[in-house]
Design a protein around this motif. Structure first.
Motif, PDB file in Angstrom:
ATOM      1  N   TYR A  24      -3.802  -1.967  32.582  1.00 13.07           N
ATOM      2  CA  TYR A  24      -3.701  -1.062  31.428  1.00 13.07           C
ATOM      3  C   TYR A  24      -2.746  -1.487  30.664  1.00 13.07           C
ATOM      4  O   TYR A  24      -1.716  -1.929  30.792  1.00 13.07           O
ATOM      5  N   SER A  25      -3.066  -0.923  29.140  1.00 12.91           N
ATOM      6  CA  SER A  25      -1.581  -1.347  28.389  1.00 12.91           C
ATOM      7  C   SER A  25      -1.692  -0.189  27.296  1.00 12.91           C
ATOM      8  O   SER A  25      -3.079   0.325  27.104  1.00 12.91           O
ATOM      9  N   GLY A  26      -0.655   0.024  26.774  1.00 11.77           N
ATOM     10  CA  GLY A  26      -0.635   1.297  25.515  1.00 11.77           C
ATOM     11  C   GLY A  26       0.219   0.782  24.714  1.00 11.77           C
ATOM     12  O   GLY A  26       1.012  -0.069  24.776  1.00 11.77           O
ATOM     13  N   ARG A  27       0.364   1.460  23.408  1.00 13.06           N
ATOM     14  CA  ARG A  27       1.010   1.247  22.348  1.00 13.06           C
ATOM     15  C   ARG A  27       1.278   2.504  21.660  1.00 13.06           C
ATOM     16  O   ARG A  27       0.294   3.175  21.520  1.00 13.06           O
ATOM     17  N   VAL A  28       2.281   2.523  20.963  1.00 12.26           N
ATOM     18  CA  VAL A  28       2.638   3.595  20.047  1.00 12.26           C
ATOM     19  C   VAL A  28       3.245   2.908  19.023  1.00 12.26           C
ATOM     20  O   VAL A  28       4.119   1.881  19.087  1.00 12.26           O
ATOM     21  N   GLU A  29       2.807   3.401  17.731  1.00  9.38           N
ATOM     22  CA  GLU A  29       3.212   2.600  16.619  1.00  9.38           C
ATOM     23  C   GLU A  29       3.378   3.620  15.350  1.00  9.38           C
ATOM     24  O   GLU A  29       2.611   4.657  15.316  1.00  9.38           O
ATOM     25  N   GLY A  30       4.170   3.216  14.349  1.00  7.78           N
ATOM     26  CA  GLY A  30       4.204   3.852  13.045  1.00  7.78           C
ATOM     27  C   GLY A  30       4.031   2.772  12.040  1.00  7.78           C
ATOM     28  O   GLY A  30       4.395   1.778  12.095  1.00  7.78           O
ATOM     29  N   GLY A  31       3.335   3.287  10.866  1.00  7.55           N
ATOM     30  CA  GLY A  31       3.269   2.611   9.926  1.00  7.55           C
ATOM     31  C   GLY A  31       3.100   3.026   8.364  1.00  7.55           C
ATOM     32  O   GLY A  31       2.993   4.324   8.452  1.00  7.55           O
ATOM     33  N   TYR A  32       3.323   2.240   7.505  1.00  8.12           N
ATOM     34  CA  TYR A  32       3.398   2.464   6.062  1.00  8.12           C
ATOM     35  C   TYR A  32       2.102   1.959   5.520  1.00  8.12           C
ATOM     36  O   TYR A  32       1.884   0.749   5.842  1.00  8.12           O
ATOM     37  N   GLN A  33       1.357   2.501   4.517  1.00  4.38           N
ATOM     38  CA  GLN A  33      -0.043   2.021   3.980  1.00  4.38           C
ATOM     39  C   GLN A  33       0.269   2.017   2.556  1.00  4.38           C
ATOM     40  O   GLN A  33       0.264   3.305   1.838  1.00  4.38           O
ATOM     41  N   HIS A  34       0.609   0.936   1.918  1.00  7.87           N
ATOM     42  CA  HIS A  34       0.805   0.781   0.372  1.00  7.87           C
ATOM     43  C   HIS A  34      -0.368   0.824  -0.188  1.00  7.87           C
ATOM     44  O   HIS A  34      -1.331  -0.254   0.024  1.00  7.87           O
ATOM     45  N   TYR A  35      -0.726   1.819  -1.210  1.00  6.06           N
ATOM     46  CA  TYR A  35      -2.151   1.627  -1.978  1.00  6.06           C
ATOM     47  C   TYR A  35      -2.202   0.344  -3.144  1.00  6.06           C
ATOM     48  O   TYR A  35      -0.979   0.220  -3.771  1.00  6.06           O
ATOM     49  N   LEU A  36      -3.020  -0.146  -2.948  1.00  5.02           N
ATOM     50  CA  LEU A  36      -3.394  -1.418  -3.817  1.00  5.02           C
ATOM     51  C   LEU A  36      -4.386  -1.020  -5.001  1.00  5.02           C
ATOM     52  O   LEU A  36      -3.831  -1.031  -6.055  1.00  5.02           O
ATOM     53  N   PHE A  37      -5.643  -0.597  -4.571  1.00  2.61           N
ATOM     54  CA  PHE A  37      -6.604  -0.281  -5.713  1.00  2.61           C
ATOM     55  C   PHE A  37      -7.890   0.276  -5.177  1.00  2.61           C
ATOM     56  O   PHE A  37      -8.002   0.332  -3.766  1.00  2.61           O
ATOM     57  N   ARG A  38      -8.809   0.925  -5.983  1.00  2.71           N
ATOM     58  CA  ARG A  38     -10.119   1.730  -5.411  1.00  2.71           C
ATOM     59  C   ARG A  38     -11.019   0.392  -5.154  1.00  2.71           C
ATOM     60  O   ARG A  38     -11.185  -0.395  -6.014  1.00  2.71           O
ATOM     61  N   THR A  39     -11.731   0.856  -4.352  1.00  2.00           N
ATOM     62  CA  THR A  39     -13.105  -0.168  -3.990  1.00  2.00           C
ATOM     63  C   THR A  39     -14.331   0.207  -4.985  1.00  2.00           C
ATOM     64  O   THR A  39     -15.218  -0.630  -5.128  1.00  2.00           O
TER      65      THR A  39
END
Length: 172
Positions: A24-39
């Motif tokens: 078993y393995s687990g992860r905890v993470e935090g992140g930032y999502q920088h907006y680029l453009f619309r699809t």
């Protein structure tokens, strides 16, 4: 929303409490999502309320991923649940996560693929849900055999938008 919050808290607690005889393995993470453009580009109709991320919002996320490791701890596959916030627009994410660490050294590159679904409560009634795909590259620093820190970035496609995620995480 209360049920959703309760589910997320229980899943987060399970991350720290679950351990089985298998790898078993687990992860905890935090992140930032920088907006680029619309699809997409929309020719607005009378009931159109705007793009899903109407003001080109960047966001942040907190996720918990639980899964199994194979091939001498080089391959990880798991299921994740996360909280999203795009400058005031709350959301959740559920996804499958596939990760490969090619080296057994203390420092190793990592390759990550996430496929799933997220839902945000934006200007539309009941919000909007879309599929998401994230492709990431990063570096993993192994503290012990099972513990590690990592940083990754890549490309995230979700909510009619391209974003660049920058993620810091702890694996156990």
């Amino acid at each position: 929303m209360r049920h959703l919050l309760t589910t997320f808290i229980l899943f987060f607690i399970m991350t720290f409490e679950t351990e089985a005889q298998i790898n078993y393995s687990g992860r905890v993470e935090g992140g930032y999502q920088h907006y680029l453009f619309r699809t997409i580009t929309v020719d607005p109709g009378p009931n159109w309320k705007g793009y899903y991320l109407d003001k080109k919002q960047s966001g942040f996320s907190v996720t918990s991923v639980n899964g199994l490791v194979f091939a001498k701890r080089k391959i990880f596959t798991g299921i994740g649940l996360g909280y999203l916030n795009f400058e005031g627009i709350d959301g959740i994410s559920i996804f499958g996560d596939f990760e490969y660490l090619p080296l057994k050294n203390r420092v190793s590159p990592l390759f990550d693929l996430r496929l799933g679904y997220n839902h945000i409560w934006n200007q539309y009634e009941n919000g909007t849900g879309t599929m998401n795909a994230e492709f990431g590259l990063g570096i993993n620093y192994r503290l012990t055999e099972k513990l590690g820190l990592y940083c990754k970035s890549g490309l995230l496609i979700t909510q009619q938008s391209f974003l660049i995620p920058i993620t810091l995480g702890f694996r156990f």
